[in-house]
Design an enzyme around this catalytic site. Structure first.
Site, PDB file in Angstrom:
ATOM      1  N   CYS A  78     -15.308 -68.310 -22.360  1.00 15.99           N
ATOM      2  CA  CYS A  78     -16.538 -67.532 -22.193  1.00 15.99           C
ATOM      3  C   CYS A  78     -17.740 -68.232 -22.849  1.00 15.99           C
ATOM      4  CB  CYS A  78     -16.305 -66.111 -22.699  1.00 15.99           C
ATOM      5  SG  CYS A  78     -17.460 -64.946 -21.977  1.00 15.99           S
ATOM      6  N   HIS A 190     -11.246 -64.198 -21.266  1.00 18.59           N
ATOM      7  CA  HIS A 190     -10.813 -64.278 -22.677  1.00 18.59           C
ATOM      8  C   HIS A 190      -9.290 -64.251 -22.802  1.00 18.59           C
ATOM      9  CE1 HIS A 190     -14.736 -63.682 -24.670  1.00 18.59           C
ATOM     10  NE2 HIS A 190     -15.031 -62.979 -23.590  1.00 18.59           N
ATOM     11  N   GLU A 192      -7.607 -65.075 -25.132  1.00 22.61           N
ATOM     12  CA  GLU A 192      -7.252 -64.726 -26.526  1.00 22.61           C
ATOM     13  C   GLU A 192      -7.170 -63.206 -26.723  1.00 22.61           C
ATOM     14  OE1 GLU A 192     -10.040 -65.895 -25.397  1.00 22.61           O
ATOM     15  OE2 GLU A 192     -11.798 -65.117 -26.451  1.00 22.61           O
TER      16      GLU A 192
END
Ligand code: GLN
Length: 224
Positions: A78, A190, A192
């Protein structure tokens, strides 16, 4: 293996946890010295304009730019994708773009109404189920160079309407959302923030391949 996470702002803890889960102890990168001996680096999601300012004030911008130009493997998610791209549209005029991957991205390019959504992506080279992807005020790829490999796209047939929490297009556009160029991997979403670790595993395998290559031919400032 030494993988750094740019730890100036953004979802540093989430990337750190993701790497730990797959057996890699991350190193937080806050100062130029922290770059020494790194095999790869993650530029996290967050706010690319803020990160850009902190890169300058911490003195990291130039040395990190040099490492990336010399071929340091990198994963950008991002805001990190924006920083690794060649051009950012709708950014600050002094915003740093490292040009590690030949992309033009529009900041917050998915529109104002539905800036955040989730969807399932089919990713080239990843086996198993589609990848759940979380988009939060994500950058939109407007152009990509010939060296860029598109690993996943977001598609919606013309006339479709994204409901709340769904992809906001309905104009038939096919947008790259996971791209690779050499040892640089960028995601508009994302990885993560979801429990699936396949994107981090892919990056770690890219770092491993790069390490093997470097033992054969040492990294230089040229030719990457
Ligand atoms: N819109 C942010 C930027 O321009 C990126 C958002 C994110 O990383 N979730 O940097």
């Amino acid at each position: 293996m030494d993988i750094g996470i740019l730890a100036l702002q953004g979802d540093v803890a989430e990337h750190s946890a993701a790497l730990s889960e797959i057996g890699v102890a991350p190193r937080r990168v806050r100062r130029p010295d922290d770059l020494t001996g790194l095999d790869g680096i993650i530029l996290p999601g967050g706010e690319s304009t803020t990160m850009s300012m902190l890169l300058e004030s911490s003195g990291l911008a130039d040395p990190l730019g040099k490492e990336l130009a010399a071929g340091l493997p990198a994963l950008g998610t991002c805001a990190g994708m924006i920083l690794l791209s060649t051009h950012a549209v709708d950014g600050r005029s002094d915003q740093r773009c490292f040009g590690a991957i030949d992309l033009t991205v529009r900041r917050n390019g998915f529109g104002r109404q539905l800036e955040s959504f989730e969807c399932d992506l089919v990713v080239r080279g990843l086996s198993g189920a589609p990848l759940r992807a979380v988009f939060i005020r994500a950058p939109l790829v407007e152009a990509s160079g010939p060296a860029v490999e598109v690993l996943a796209t977001l598609e919606q047939p013309a006339g479709a309407h994204g409901g709340v929490g769904e992809a906001p297009f309905g104009d038939g556009r096919v947008v790259p959302v996971l791209c690779r160029q050499g040892a640089v991997l960028v995601a508009a979403f994302h990885p993560e923030l979801t429990p699936d670790r396949r994107v981090h595993e892919l990056f770690v395998s890219m770092v491993e391949d790069d390490r093997v290559k470097r033992t054969e031919v040492p990294r230089t400032d040229e030719g990457r």
